[in-house]
Design an enzyme around this catalytic site. Structure first.
Site, short mmCIF file in Angstrom:
data_model
loop_
_atom_site.label_atom_id
_atom_site.label_comp_id
_atom_site.label_asym_id
_atom_site.label_seq_id
_atom_site.Cartn_x
_atom_site.Cartn_y
_atom_site.Cartn_z
N GLY A 248 0.77 -1.24 0.00
CA GLY A 248 0.00 0.00 0.00
C GLY A 248 0.80 1.28 0.00
O GLY A 248 0.21 2.36 -0.12
N PRO A 284 4.26 -5.17 -1.42
CA PRO A 284 4.19 -3.94 -2.23
C PRO A 284 3.86 -4.26 -3.69
O PRO A 284 4.28 -5.29 -4.23
CB PRO A 284 5.59 -3.35 -2.10
CG PRO A 284 6.47 -4.55 -1.88
CD PRO A 284 5.64 -5.50 -1.06
N GLY A 285 3.12 -3.38 -4.31
CA GLY A 285 2.80 -3.53 -5.73
C GLY A 285 3.09 -2.24 -6.47
O GLY A 285 4.10 -2.10 -7.15
N ARG A 286 2.20 -1.26 -6.27
CA ARG A 286 2.35 0.04 -6.95
C ARG A 286 3.74 0.65 -6.72
O ARG A 286 4.34 1.22 -7.63
CB ARG A 286 1.27 0.98 -6.41
CG ARG A 286 1.22 2.34 -7.07
CD ARG A 286 0.36 3.31 -6.27
NE ARG A 286 -0.89 2.73 -5.84
CZ ARG A 286 -2.05 2.85 -6.47
NH1 ARG A 286 -2.10 3.57 -7.58
NH2 ARG A 286 -3.14 2.30 -5.99
N ARG A 322 -7.30 4.15 -15.13
CA ARG A 322 -7.30 4.83 -13.84
C ARG A 322 -7.93 6.23 -13.85
O ARG A 322 -8.67 6.57 -12.92
CB ARG A 322 -5.88 4.90 -13.26
CG ARG A 322 -5.27 3.53 -12.95
CD ARG A 322 -3.93 3.66 -12.23
NE ARG A 322 -4.13 4.14 -10.88
CZ ARG A 322 -3.84 5.36 -10.47
NH1 ARG A 322 -3.34 6.26 -11.32
NH2 ARG A 322 -4.05 5.72 -9.23
N CYS A 353 -15.59 5.75 -27.51
CA CYS A 353 -16.88 6.43 -27.55
C CYS A 353 -17.50 6.52 -26.16
O CYS A 353 -18.52 5.89 -25.85
CB CYS A 353 -17.81 5.68 -28.52
SG CYS A 353 -19.31 6.60 -28.91
N GLU A 354 -16.86 7.28 -25.29
CA GLU A 354 -17.31 7.56 -23.92
C GLU A 354 -16.84 8.96 -23.54
O GLU A 354 -15.67 9.32 -23.78
CB GLU A 354 -16.72 6.56 -22.92
CG GLU A 354 -17.09 5.11 -23.12
CD GLU A 354 -18.49 4.79 -22.61
OE1 GLU A 354 -19.09 5.63 -21.90
OE2 GLU A 354 -18.98 3.68 -22.93
N TYR A 381 -1.26 -0.83 -12.53
CA TYR A 381 -2.69 -0.79 -12.85
C TYR A 381 -2.96 -0.08 -14.18
O TYR A 381 -4.00 0.53 -14.36
CB TYR A 381 -3.49 -0.16 -11.71
CG TYR A 381 -3.21 -0.82 -10.39
CD1 TYR A 381 -3.72 -2.09 -10.14
CD2 TYR A 381 -2.42 -0.22 -9.43
CE1 TYR A 381 -3.44 -2.73 -8.94
CE2 TYR A 381 -2.14 -0.87 -8.23
CZ TYR A 381 -2.65 -2.12 -7.99
OH TYR A 381 -2.37 -2.77 -6.81
#
Length: 426
Positions: A248, A284-286, A322, A353-354, A381
């Site tokens: 985190g 840990p990741g991010r 994200r 198309c958003e 991510y």
């Protein structure tokens, strides 16, 4: 001049480089959009955790388990495995992926609230380090699966300490309203139940309170509650061999943001754990991959308007979800800067198309059609959450290694997107 987050992406004479390679050269080799990663940045980020842990007596018996969900490319997993990392997985697919990348199954922890019987069997047969169990029902299922296989499943309970991590609500996982873990006040009874089940082996306690944390104090608050549980388990003769303190730790997404150091995060935890004799696991990741990657994209059109100016690029929300999902900020920088060029304020949008298809809003840029842009801090991510919405092939991925470029995932073709589909019979 360095960019946000890492010295491994920097300007040289107004041209943006990844290590020793100009990004324009990467575009020439791979096209756009392309995710670009720095091997040096990835290695340095993992080694920062390992170095702090090794320097503290309480960290002597520790393991850094990379959170695979952040970025699951085989090259990145293989690099971390070579550097001694373990892995935190949340699916059977991630287990198969890390083993294919060369991981040691004995360094794998399996998290997630919805493990199927097939996934449990797969992990037991592989010989993983530990299951992070998230409910009483999961305890029962895991015991039955282990019984059927004639094995004992190593477990820890993921406890929910009800600590506010002060981050985005979608990535807060330690509050009592979250789907994750078991309430810490219920954990003692569940540990007693687990200790009595014949095909479970209690090994540790797991706690993860959220993602993108920039204040280390919630980690310490959560640890204090975990240690109270540990002491209660000790009095009941339920030995605990490891503490899994999750991950985190956040990264800097904006130039002006502060970023806690790995030392400032780990040191208070290690000081509090000194003398306990416990194995420490971190997830840990991010922090390992976020600022080690960027998304390279090209400007297709400039579209001026009365209320907004738009820079339409060839990357979109399907490539980097994200901003649309979390309203997340990513710095967007020109790959080539022309001193004295006039800037304008643009919303940087894709062709999907958003209305929510934007990668950045209200950005001052000096750009023309055909120019390259770098969407920074996109290593976590980004590709992992990408999709084929609007039948768009996903981006290529490239790893820069000094003055070399490696293709670590080629761009998909449209034919591959529908290869598993069939028309109705005549």
């Amino acid at each position: 001049m360095n960019t946000v987050g890492t010295p491994h992406f920097a300007y040289r004479q107004n041209e943006l480089y990844a290590e020793e390679i100009p990004l324009a050269q990467i575009e020439a080799a791979f096209g756009t959009p392309t995710y670009v990663y720095s091997r040096s940045a990835l290695s340095a980020n993992l080694e920062a955790f390992q170095r702090v842990l090794a320097s503290h007596p309480a960290g002597a018996n520790s393991l850094v388990c990379y959170a695979v969900k952040a970025n699951s490319n085989l090259a990145i997993l293989n690099l971390f495995a070579r550097l001694g990392a373990g892995f935190d997985i949340v699916s059977g697919g991630e287990l198969e992926r890390v083993l294919a990348a060369g991981a040691d199954a004995g360094k794998v922890v399996f998290s997630g609230v919805g493990k199927t019987e097939a996934e449990m069997e797969q992990a037991l047969n592989a010989g993983i380090l530990c299951f992070n169990v998230e409910s009483a029902a999961e305890l029962e299922r895991l015991n039955l699966v282990a019984c059927r296989l004639g094995k004992k499943a190593p477990i820890s309970l993921r406890v929910n300490p009800d600590v506010d991590p002060k981050t985005h609500p979608y990535i807060s996982t330690g509050l009592k309203t979250a789907k994750f873990g078991v309430p810490i006040e219920d954990a003692l009874a569940l540990y007693e139940k687990a200790a009595a089940l014949p095909h479970l082996q209690v090994e540790g306690i797991d706690c993860h309170i959220g993602s993108q944390l920039l204040d280390p104090s919630p980690f310490v608050e959560a640890l204090e509650r975990v240690l109270q549980l540990l002491d209660a388990l000790t009095t009941r003769n339920i030995p605990i061999h490891h503490l899994d303190l999750g991950g985190g730790l956040g990264i800097r997404y904006r130039q002006q943001d502060s970023e806690p150091s790995v030392d400032s995060y780990l040191r208070p935890l290690l000081d509090r754990l000194q003398g306990r004799g416990l194995k420490i696991i971190l997830e840990p990741g991010r922090r390992l991959v976020g600022n080690a990657g960027l998304l390279l994209t090209r400007v297709e059109f400039l579209k001026p308007g009365e209320g907004k100016n738009f820079a339409v690029i060839d990357a979109a929300m399907n490539d980097l979800m994200r901003p649309a999902l979390y309203e997340a900020w990513h710095e967007i920088q020109e790959v080539r800067r022309q001193p004295g060029s006039q800037t304008a304020v643009y919303d940087v949008v894709g062709p999907v198309c958003e209305t929510g298809d934007f990668l950045g809003q209200d950005r001052a840029l000096a750009v023309a059609p055909g120019d390259l842009l770098a969407v920074m801090s996109a290593g976590a991510y980004g590709m992992a959450m990408s999709s084929n919405y609007n039948t768009r092939p996903r981006a290529a991925e490239a790893m820069v290694d000094g003055d070399k470029i490696h293709c670590i995932r080629r761009r998909e073709t449209v034919a591959e997107l529908y290869a598993l589909e069939q028309k109705l019979p005549d």
